[in-house]
Design a protein around this motif. Structure first.
Motif, PDB file in Angstrom:
ATOM      1  N   GLY A  95       3.721   6.863  -0.939  1.00 55.95           N
ATOM      2  CA  GLY A  95       2.631   7.196  -0.427  1.00 55.95           C
ATOM      3  C   GLY A  95       3.687   5.392   0.195  1.00 55.95           C
ATOM      4  O   GLY A  95       3.461   5.475   1.411  1.00 55.95           O
ATOM      5  N   ALA A  96       3.726   4.443  -0.595  1.00 50.93           N
ATOM      6  CA  ALA A  96       3.567   3.114  -0.269  1.00 50.93           C
ATOM      7  C   ALA A  96       4.770   2.945   0.475  1.00 50.93           C
ATOM      8  O   ALA A  96       4.877   2.618   1.886  1.00 50.93           O
ATOM      9  N   LEU A  97       6.146   4.173   0.200  1.00 55.29           N
ATOM     10  CA  LEU A  97       7.499   3.760   0.905  1.00 55.29           C
ATOM     11  C   LEU A  97       7.007   4.435   2.587  1.00 55.29           C
ATOM     12  O   LEU A  97       7.767   3.886   3.463  1.00 55.29           O
ATOM     13  N   ALA A  98       6.221   5.718   2.238  1.00 48.14           N
ATOM     14  CA  ALA A  98       5.759   6.417   3.503  1.00 48.14           C
ATOM     15  C   ALA A  98       5.109   5.394   4.340  1.00 48.14           C
ATOM     16  O   ALA A  98       5.172   5.617   5.835  1.00 48.14           O
ATOM     17  N   GLY A  99       4.372   4.659   4.027  1.00 50.01           N
ATOM     18  CA  GLY A  99       3.094   3.569   4.312  1.00 50.01           C
ATOM     19  C   GLY A  99       3.984   2.523   5.641  1.00 50.01           C
ATOM     20  O   GLY A  99       3.854   2.297   6.534  1.00 50.01           O
ATOM     21  N   GLY A 100       4.639   1.648   4.702  1.00 55.75           N
ATOM     22  CA  GLY A 100       5.998   1.289   4.985  1.00 55.75           C
ATOM     23  C   GLY A 100       6.377   1.271   6.084  1.00 55.75           C
ATOM     24  O   GLY A 100       7.155   0.587   6.463  1.00 55.75           O
ATOM     25  N   ILE A 101       6.862   2.373   6.499  1.00 54.56           N
ATOM     26  CA  ILE A 101       8.189   3.282   7.262  1.00 54.56           C
ATOM     27  C   ILE A 101       7.442   3.904   8.600  1.00 54.56           C
ATOM     28  O   ILE A 101       8.196   4.213   9.763  1.00 54.56           O
ATOM     29  N   SER A 102       6.040   3.724   8.760  1.00 51.87           N
ATOM     30  CA  SER A 102       5.167   4.545   9.138  1.00 51.87           C
ATOM     31  C   SER A 102       5.144   4.079  10.757  1.00 51.87           C
ATOM     32  O   SER A 102       4.988   3.009  10.950  1.00 51.87           O
ATOM     33  N   PRO A 103       5.148   5.098  11.872  1.00 48.43           N
ATOM     34  CA  PRO A 103       4.726   4.721  13.139  1.00 48.43           C
ATOM     35  C   PRO A 103       3.357   4.387  13.071  1.00 48.43           C
ATOM     36  O   PRO A 103       3.430   4.044  14.710  1.00 48.43           O
ATOM     37  N   PHE A 104       2.712   4.905  12.259  1.00 47.35           N
ATOM     38  CA  PHE A 104       1.081   4.808  12.715  1.00 47.35           C
ATOM     39  C   PHE A 104       0.232   3.125  12.788  1.00 47.35           C
ATOM     40  O   PHE A 104       0.785   2.299  11.747  1.00 47.35           O
ATOM     41  N   GLY A 120      -7.625  16.976  -1.152  1.00 42.76           N
ATOM     42  CA  GLY A 120      -7.580  16.454  -2.525  1.00 42.76           C
ATOM     43  C   GLY A 120      -6.074  15.791  -3.644  1.00 42.76           C
ATOM     44  O   GLY A 120      -6.255  15.835  -4.783  1.00 42.76           O
ATOM     45  N   VAL A 121      -5.187  14.881  -2.457  1.00 36.24           N
ATOM     46  CA  VAL A 121      -4.942  13.978  -2.864  1.00 36.24           C
ATOM     47  C   VAL A 121      -4.563  12.919  -3.777  1.00 36.24           C
ATOM     48  O   VAL A 121      -6.287  12.318  -2.978  1.00 36.24           O
ATOM     49  N   PRO A 122      -4.874  12.830  -4.860  1.00 38.91           N
ATOM     50  CA  PRO A 122      -4.990  11.531  -5.248  1.00 38.91           C
ATOM     51  C   PRO A 122      -5.929  10.321  -4.523  1.00 38.91           C
ATOM     52  O   PRO A 122      -4.146   9.719  -4.150  1.00 38.91           O
ATOM     53  N   LEU A 123      -6.284   9.594  -4.916  1.00 39.76           N
ATOM     54  CA  LEU A 123      -7.080   8.218  -4.751  1.00 39.76           C
ATOM     55  C   LEU A 123      -5.225   7.253  -4.613  1.00 39.76           C
ATOM     56  O   LEU A 123      -5.565   6.452  -3.377  1.00 39.76           O
ATOM     57  N   SER A 124      -5.025   7.584  -5.303  1.00 40.31           N
ATOM     58  CA  SER A 124      -3.687   6.260  -6.062  1.00 40.31           C
ATOM     59  C   SER A 124      -2.506   6.443  -4.855  1.00 40.31           C
ATOM     60  O   SER A 124      -2.607   5.524  -4.411  1.00 40.31           O
ATOM     61  N   ALA A 125      -2.206   7.090  -4.412  1.00 37.38           N
ATOM     62  CA  ALA A 125      -0.936   7.675  -3.557  1.00 37.38           C
ATOM     63  C   ALA A 125      -1.604   7.647  -2.339  1.00 37.38           C
ATOM     64  O   ALA A 125      -0.563   6.414  -1.761  1.00 37.38           O
ATOM     65  N   VAL A 126      -3.082   7.701  -2.075  1.00 37.42           N
ATOM     66  CA  VAL A 126      -3.169   7.096  -0.727  1.00 37.42           C
ATOM     67  C   VAL A 126      -3.718   6.094  -0.460  1.00 37.42           C
ATOM     68  O   VAL A 126      -3.434   5.372   0.892  1.00 37.42           O
ATOM     69  N   MET A 127      -3.534   5.115  -1.137  1.00 35.88           N
ATOM     70  CA  MET A 127      -4.393   4.144  -1.026  1.00 35.88           C
ATOM     71  C   MET A 127      -2.732   3.373  -0.854  1.00 35.88           C
ATOM     72  O   MET A 127      -3.143   2.477  -0.304  1.00 35.88           O
ATOM     73  N   ALA A 128      -1.950   3.333  -1.596  1.00 31.38           N
ATOM     74  CA  ALA A 128      -0.505   3.503  -1.474  1.00 31.38           C
ATOM     75  C   ALA A 128      -0.035   3.505  -0.067  1.00 31.38           C
ATOM     76  O   ALA A 128       0.326   1.955   0.547  1.00 31.38           O
ATOM     77  N   PHE A 129      -0.349   4.361   0.231  1.00 33.01           N
ATOM     78  CA  PHE A 129      -0.554   4.543   1.825  1.00 33.01           C
ATOM     79  C   PHE A 129      -0.995   3.799   2.691  1.00 33.01           C
ATOM     80  O   PHE A 129      -0.863   3.197   3.829  1.00 33.01           O
ATOM     81  N   TRP A 130      -2.462   3.085   2.659  1.00 31.60           N
ATOM     82  CA  TRP A 130      -3.623   3.075   3.231  1.00 31.60           C
ATOM     83  C   TRP A 130      -3.722   1.668   3.603  1.00 31.60           C
ATOM     84  O   TRP A 130      -3.096   0.964   4.054  1.00 31.60           O
ATOM     85  N   LEU A 131      -2.590   0.976   1.989  1.00 28.43           N
ATOM     86  CA  LEU A 131      -2.512  -0.568   2.363  1.00 28.43           C
ATOM     87  C   LEU A 131      -0.985  -0.525   3.182  1.00 28.43           C
ATOM     88  O   LEU A 131      -0.666  -1.993   3.835  1.00 28.43           O
ATOM     89  N   ALA A 132       0.209  -0.006   2.692  1.00 29.90           N
ATOM     90  CA  ALA A 132       1.044   0.080   3.202  1.00 29.90           C
ATOM     91  C   ALA A 132       0.792  -0.218   4.595  1.00 29.90           C
ATOM     92  O   ALA A 132       1.826  -0.769   5.756  1.00 29.90           O
ATOM     93  N   SER A 133       1.137   0.846   5.248  1.00 26.53           N
ATOM     94  CA  SER A 133       0.323   1.627   6.887  1.00 26.53           C
ATOM     95  C   SER A 133       0.498   0.361   7.482  1.00 26.53           C
ATOM     96  O   SER A 133       1.383   0.183   8.842  1.00 26.53           O
ATOM     97  N   PRO A 134      -0.588  -0.160   8.024  1.00 30.15           N
ATOM     98  CA  PRO A 134      -1.143  -1.475   8.176  1.00 30.15           C
ATOM     99  C   PRO A 134      -0.025  -2.356   9.104  1.00 30.15           C
ATOM    100  O   PRO A 134       0.193  -3.480   9.398  1.00 30.15           O
ATOM    101  N   VAL A 161       5.637  -2.423   0.746  1.00 33.10           N
ATOM    102  CA  VAL A 161       5.709  -1.444   0.360  1.00 33.10           C
ATOM    103  C   VAL A 161       4.899  -2.005  -1.297  1.00 33.10           C
ATOM    104  O   VAL A 161       5.029  -1.444  -1.901  1.00 33.10           O
ATOM    105  N   GLY A 162       5.673  -3.379  -1.244  1.00 38.51           N
ATOM    106  CA  GLY A 162       5.014  -3.495  -2.328  1.00 38.51           C
ATOM    107  C   GLY A 162       3.680  -4.101  -2.377  1.00 38.51           C
ATOM    108  O   GLY A 162       3.217  -3.479  -3.632  1.00 38.51           O
TER     109      GLY A 162
END
Length: 349
Positions: A95-104, A120-134, A161-162
């Motif tokens: 999730g963190a890696l995908a967020g770090g390189i996503s174009p959104f 139903g995706v766990p909040l932990s993985a979603v939060m990783a993506f959520w924080l990294a993406s912007p 990513v971190g």
């Protein structure tokens, strides 16, 4: 009770109902109305700013809304949910890696976040993506390298990513204790009841347009998500226009100048209300560094401002329960400060 009393009670009930259902649109209209009375020029500027911002983010919003609606209509959301049933730490890392390189952009990713949580995706993985993406995307990387330097661009990518990894792990540890089991607000996806529980996968129907029920689901999801984003982003961009107009860049520059630990802490805090969009903030940070600001403070400002920008934060507030929103802000500030410190140590080493 008299007829007049009944009419009055009915009127107040109607107004309360209107405010409850349309309070975001009404707030935007009220802001413009007040500006129109006291500062017509600013009213026009704010309206144009909000309109331009919505147009500029529209491609990302349309893409993310379409993906979310398509996933629900086809049943592919169940496959995505199943893909997140593996080792929690691996899912957080992905999730963190995908967020770090996503174009959104920070707003365009919101429909995907809502869909992932509802799947139903766990909040932990979603939060990783959520924080990294912007924080970072491919075009942002190129622009950061050009305006600042390659080292700064790499550092900002690693920070994205971190921060995602950090936030995901914290949420995972909290979830193991039973906290944050229902992250979405009532009425958002499956919010409030089962919104974070993995579903039993069902067959995927890729040609969803052949079935009227699935076509209707696609249209309803796209329409409701578009209205949800439109009302919150309109209000957010109006507020952004006022802050840009009433908080001059010189004020931000004065607050963030200097070296040492304090500017990094100040940059982290100022990054929240300053909330400049990532592209607009790069020249400002470049000028501050040229004037002597610590590079670590510049990175902290960019990270904090990117994750907690007014449009993104308001979308998170509208989507998630208050405790999840508070956690999102807390993780953002903590992570921004930590990445600023680490980058400063690296530069000075």
């Amino acid at each position: 009770m008299t007829t007049a009393s009944l009419s009055t009670n009915g009127l107040w009930a109607g107004l309360r109902h209107l405010w409850r259902d349309q309070r975001v649109w009404l707030a935007s209209a009220l802001i413009l109305a007040v500006l129109l009375v006291f500062d017509p020029t600013q009213a026009a500027d704010s309206a144009l700013f909000a309109g331009d911002a919505l147009v500029n983010t529209a491609p990302f919003l349309i893409l993310s809304i379409g993906i979310a609606a398509w996933a629900g209509a086809t049943g592919a959301d169940n496959l995505i949910a199943k893909a997140f049933t593996g080792a929690p730490l691996m899912m957080i890392a992905l999730g963190a890696l995908a967020g770090g390189i996503s174009p959104f952009c920070s707003c365009g990713v919101i429909p995907l976040i809502a869909a992932l949580l509802a799947m139903g995706v766990p909040l932990s993985a979603v939060m990783a993506f959520w924080l990294a993406s912007p924080i970072m995307d491919p075009s942002m990387f190129v622009l950061t390298a050009g305006v600042l330097n390659l080292e700064f661009a790499v550092a900002k990518t690693l920070a994205a990513v971190g921060l995602g990894l950090f936030g995901g792990v914290v949420v995972h540890l909290m979830a193991r204790s039973g906290a944050l089991s229902n992250p979405l607000r009532e009425g958002i996806g499956n919010g409030g009841c089962g919104g974070s529980k993995i579903r039993v996968p069902k067959p995927v129907v890729w040609r969803f347009w052949d079935e009227p029920e699935r076509r209707a689901k696609f249209g309803k999801t796209a329409f409701t998500t578009t209205l949800f984003l439109a009302k919150w982003l309109t209000l957010a961009f109006l507020l952004e226009s006022l802050m840009l107009a009433w908080i001059p860049a010189e004020t931000v520059t004065a607050a963030l100048g200097g070296t040492g630990l304090m500017p990094i802490a100040m940059a982290t805090l100022v990054g929240v209300p300053a909330y400049l969009n990532g592209y607009a903030a790069l020249p400002l940070v470049g000028g501050l560094i040229d004037q002597g600001m610590a590079p670590g403070a510049g990175l902290a400002f960019l990270v904090a401002g990117g994750v907690t920008s007014i449009p993104a934060a308001m979308a998170v507030w509208a989507l998630a329960r208050p405790q999840v929103f508070a956690l999102y802000i807390g993780l953002s500030l903590t992570g921004a400060f930590a990445t600023g410190l680490l980058f400063q140590f690296w530069v000075m080493a």
